[in-house]
Write an enzyme that holds these catalytic residues in place. Sequence first.
Site, PDB file in Angstrom:
ATOM      1  CB  SER A   8       6.150   2.748   3.204  1.00 25.01           C
ATOM      2  OG  SER A   8       7.426   3.257   2.897  1.00 25.01           O
ATOM      3  CB  ALA A 248       0.180   7.906  -5.750  1.00 28.60           C
ATOM      4  CE  LYS A 249       1.860   2.081  -0.243  1.00 31.16           C
ATOM      5  NZ  LYS A 249       2.735   1.880   0.932  1.00 31.16           N
ATOM      6  NE  ARG A 250       0.291  12.164  -4.020  1.00 28.90           N
ATOM      7  CZ  ARG A 250       1.457  11.756  -4.452  1.00 28.90           C
ATOM      8  NH1 ARG A 250       2.164  10.915  -3.720  1.00 28.90           N
ATOM      9  NH2 ARG A 250       1.940  12.175  -5.617  1.00 28.90           N
ATOM     10  CB  ALA A 252      -7.806   5.732  -3.351  1.00 26.44           C
TER      11      ALA A 252
END
Length: 287
Positions: A8, A248-250, A252
Site C-alpha cells: 500500500s 509497522a509503518k504507523r 515509523a
Amino acid sequence: MLTRFAPSPTGELHLGHAYSAALAHGAAREAGGHFHIRIDDIDGSRSREEHVAAALADLEWLGLDWDGDPVRQSRHLGDYAAALDHLRGRGLVYPCFCTRADIAQSLAAPHGPPDASGAAVYPGTCRHLPAVERERRLADEPHCWRLDMARAAALAGDLGWEEAGQGMRAADPAAHGDVVLARKDAPASYHLASTIDDAAMGVTHVIRGADLIASTDVHRLLQALLGLATPVYRHHALVCGPDGRRLAKRDAAAALAALRDAGVDGPALAANLVRERLPAGYSLQTP
C-alpha cells in the site's frame, strides 16, 4: 505458480515488507512461475505516488524482478462495484449508518467475544432496519456496506483453505461478525478488493504475514460467494525490530531506503531474508 507482492503506497517499505516480497519472489522463481506486483492504492486519501516510486525502487535494489506492469487497484473500481452489486442482489449486504462513536458506544455494553483478530465484533445495529427507513437514509446519509455474516456463512456452508506445509485449515468467517465490504470513504474494503484482485490476477499462492491469517476466513467466504478460485496460502512469521515489536509503518519503522543509503547490498539482503538470516537486532516472530 503465480505469486504477488501488494504494498500500500501509504509510506515507505521496511524490512518486513522486504521479507514478504523476497519469499513470494523466491517461491515463484524456484517453481519457474511468475511474480507480480500490485499497488494497493484504493485508499485515495492516503496513497501517494512518491511511495509507489519508492517501493518499486526498493524492490529493484533488492534484486526482485517482476513480470508485467504493476497492477493498480484504483483502476479496478468497477470490478469491486460489480461484486458488491452481486452480493446486494442476493440480500447478503446491508447499509450501515453507524459512526465510529455510535459503534464505540454500542460496544461499551456486553456484546460477546472479540473476532478472530481480537477486535470487537460489530453488534449488527443496522442489520434489521426497516426497509422504509433504510431507503430514506440511503438518500442523504453517509454509509458503508456490511456483509450479513450469518446469512452469508449459512449459504456458503463449511469452508477451508490449504495452508502451505500444514494442510487444510478450517475457516471460521462467522467469528468476524458483519465485516465492512465498502467504506464510506472508499469503494471497497481490503477484504473485498484483495479477494477480487487475487482471483483476477490468477494468483495461485498468497504469501503474506501471519497477522493476516484471520482475514483469510473472510476471504475464503467471499471466494465461495463470488465463485472465485481459492489459492494456496502461506502466512509467514513477522519481522520484529530491536524493541521486540513487529515492524509497522504507523510506528515509523526504519525504511529500506536507510539500509540502501548505508551501503547494504540489496540482493544479498534478499537472499539472506529467504534463508531467515536477518540483520543484527531483528528477529522473526509468529503472533
